[in-house]
Design an enzyme around this catalytic site. Structure first.
Site, PDB file in Angstrom:
ATOM      1  N   LYS A 239      -2.946 -15.666  -5.593  1.00 40.92           N
ATOM      2  CA  LYS A 239      -3.599 -15.518  -6.719  1.00 40.92           C
ATOM      3  C   LYS A 239      -2.640 -15.247  -7.930  1.00 40.92           C
ATOM      4  O   LYS A 239      -1.489 -14.809  -7.810  1.00 40.92           O
ATOM      5  CB  LYS A 239      -4.588 -14.383  -6.371  1.00 40.92           C
ATOM      6  CG  LYS A 239      -3.946 -12.876  -6.503  1.00 40.92           C
ATOM      7  CD  LYS A 239      -5.090 -11.759  -6.390  1.00 40.92           C
ATOM      8  CE  LYS A 239      -4.398 -10.524  -6.179  1.00 40.92           C
ATOM      9  NZ  LYS A 239      -5.364  -9.387  -6.374  1.00 40.92           N
TER      10      LYS A 239
ATOM     11  N   CYS B 244      -4.680  -9.993   3.298  1.00 35.51           N
ATOM     12  CA  CYS B 244      -5.647  -9.077   3.704  1.00 35.51           C
ATOM     13  C   CYS B 244      -7.141  -9.913   4.170  1.00 35.51           C
ATOM     14  O   CYS B 244      -7.563  -9.798   5.189  1.00 35.51           O
ATOM     15  CB  CYS B 244      -6.143  -8.050   2.353  1.00 35.51           C
ATOM     16  SG  CYS B 244      -4.647  -7.138   1.957  1.00 35.51           S
TER      17      CYS B 244
ATOM     18  N   VAL C  86       1.105  -1.189  -0.117  1.00 37.99           N
ATOM     19  CA  VAL C  86       0.043  -0.139  -0.296  1.00 37.99           C
ATOM     20  C   VAL C  86       0.904   1.395   0.055  1.00 37.99           C
ATOM     21  O   VAL C  86       0.631   2.245  -0.549  1.00 37.99           O
ATOM     22  CB  VAL C  86      -1.028   0.051   1.157  1.00 37.99           C
ATOM     23  CG1 VAL C  86      -1.788   1.284   1.286  1.00 37.99           C
ATOM     24  CG2 VAL C  86      -1.975  -1.080   0.867  1.00 37.99           C
TER      25      VAL C  86
END
Ligand code: UGA
Length: 472
Positions: free
Chosen positions: A340, A280, A11
């Site tokens: 992913k 997350c 982030v």
């Protein structure tokens, strides 16, 4: 505007690069001196599309890196806190990094500054940050604390930041809200998108310019937790539906298409598989439940979301066992280790957890991942996994092939070549990347999620029951 971003993780680093890209003067600060040195040298620590370009474009001009918060943060109009909030043993978020940054920021505040929470934090964190800053300021200081949650996904982080569905500003007064409105003005006015060299929006993205909504700080903190928990819930829901499909012989991809076409539900985040992972969802679902518990509400639905997710891996492992009978000594090709596709992140990766379980069963694993192999090698430590340079090398001589991560390249394999490389023509797909009839047509036995197992022998049945499926 002069901006300091504390934390250079996913982030913090992406926000720093993008804020420089939209015209601000940014310093990105981290207490990991090695990381700072690498960033100064021009290295990009994470696999993220467009990030290397943006870092090269702005490094040394509008974007600087520093290991010294006291010195680099001085004079900033806005200080973003983007440090980690890892889970503790009981699921709470560990806010000790947020607290220590707040303390340091408090010690060196000068003119009016807005301190902004960017990390995902429980409701009430703004209040604590405010208190810690006041307590540590050497004299009364002029500041506000705001919440500006970040919704970017790994792999598409830069375009998610520049083309967001929405920008949420949690501010408890007009003064701080207006600072953040100004900061995002290049996006909300649309000016950035007409700038020469602007990063282009990927196809199928959100409408832009994006809306900016102003809420209370507590609402903004809750928006972030509720969004992630809802997305995780959607995934667990469809995984549970997939299990019912398997029990009754229905096809979950057909069910997804039918359900997702309801505009109130939508097709996204309805992909069944081996469950969600990453840094997350698993952490935030636990943390949100802990927040609710602390506030006196037992949010049991979230416990079920986690339970279904954990169970999904076990079910896949059972499928491998049911397909191959015994596992000890079996040679398995594994495609995908990242949590992913599109990222090299292996944190809470269901793929890696499955590889570890297979190793415990005595399997011989040869794995391929386009980006996450190095990180996986480190994480696996003493566990012996061989790494292949490509999918066909991994498949060579294997008793079966397992697809565990939804990398785009795994959806475009040359099935004939694959069938030729495998010792036994068996594919177990934890991400539903193929149409069963295509697999059967290439002589492959195909086991997926929420759909009947197809073997070349019952190919006719496959052809009859499996029309094209729509994917998110
Ligand atoms: C997630 C959210 O999507 C972001 O909006 C949020 O900002 C971010 O968490 C965060 O809190 O920082 P991310 O973890 O990068 O982003 O990845 P996602 O694309 O959301 O995927 C999460 C997991 O769900 C992956 O393991 C993925 O394979 C799985 N997934 C996703 C499914 O199993 N099915 C789906 O339909 C979609």
């Amino acid at each position: 505007m002069r901006i300091a971003v504390v934390g250079s993780g996913y982030v913090g680093l992406v926000a720093s690069a993008c804020l420089a890209e939209i015209g601000h003067d940014v310093v990105c600060i981290d207490n990991d001196q090695q990381k700072v040195a690498a960033l100064v040298r021009g290295e990009t620590p994470i696999h993220e599309q467009f990030l290397p370009e943006l870092l090269t474009r702005h490094r040394g001009s509008r974007l600087r890196f520093s290991g010294n918060l006291a010195e680099a943060g001085r004079g900033a109009h806005v200080v973003f806190i983007a440090v980690g909030t890892p889970p503790t043993e009981n699921g709470d978020a560990d806010l000790s990094y947020v607290e220590s940054v707040s303390r340091e920021v408090g010690q060196q505040l000068g003119d009016y500054t807005v301190i902004v929470e960017k990390s995902t934090v429980p409701v009430y964190t703004c209040e604590w940050v405010r208190r810690v800053i006041s307590l540590n300021a050497p004299s009364p200081v002029d500041f506000d604390v705001a919440s500006n949650p970040e919704f970017l996904r790994e792999g598409t982080a830069v375009t998610d930041f520049l083309y967001p569905d929405r920008i949420v500003v949690g501010a408890d007064n007009d003064r701080s809200a207006s600072v953040l409105r100004t900061l995002y003005e290049p996006l909300t006015s649309g000016a950035y998108y007409t700038q020469p060299g602007a990063i282009k929006q990927p196809s199928g993205g959100a409408d832009f310019p994006p809306p900016l909504i102003v809420t209370s700080t507590k609402s903004a903190e809750l928006i972030k937790h509720a969004s992630n928990a809802f997305l995780a819930l959607k995934i667990s829901f469809i995984n549970a539906v997939a299990n019912v499909c398997e029990a009754v012989g229905a096809d979950v991809e057909q069910v997804c298409t039918g359900v997702g076409l309801d505009s109130r539900i939508g097709p996204r985040f309805l992909r069944p598989g081996i469950g969600y992972g990453g840094s997350c969802f698993p952490k935030d679902v636990l943390a949100f439940r802990a927040v609710a518990r602390d506030c006196g509400y037992d949010f049991r639905l979230l416990e079920e979301v986690t339970r279904i997710n954990d169970d999904q891996r076990q079910r896949f492992l059972r499928k491998v066992r049911n397909t191959l009978w015994t596992l000890k000594g079996k040679r398995l090709a594994v495609l995908g280790l990242a949590f992913k596709g599109g990222t090299d992140d292996i944190r809470e990766s269901p793929a890696l957890a499955l590889v570890q379980a297979l190793l415990r069963e005595g399997c011989d694993v040869v794995a391929y991942d386009p980006a996450a192999a190095d990180r996986a090698r480190e994480e696996l430590g003493g566990d012996i996994v061989r790494f292949a340079k490509g999918p066909y090398e991994a498949a060579r001589g294997a008793d079966a092939l397992l697809i565990l991560t939804d990398w785009e390249e795994f959806a475009r394999l040359d099935l004939e070549r694959l069938a030729g490389e495998l010792k036994y023509p068996i594919v177990l797909d934890g991400r539903n990347m193929y149409r069963p009839e295509d697999m059967a047509a290439h002589g492959l036995t195909y086991v997926s999620v929420g759909r009947a197992t197809i073997t070349p022998l019952n190919r006719r049945a496959a052809m009859a029951s499996s029309p094209a499926t729509a994917r998110d």
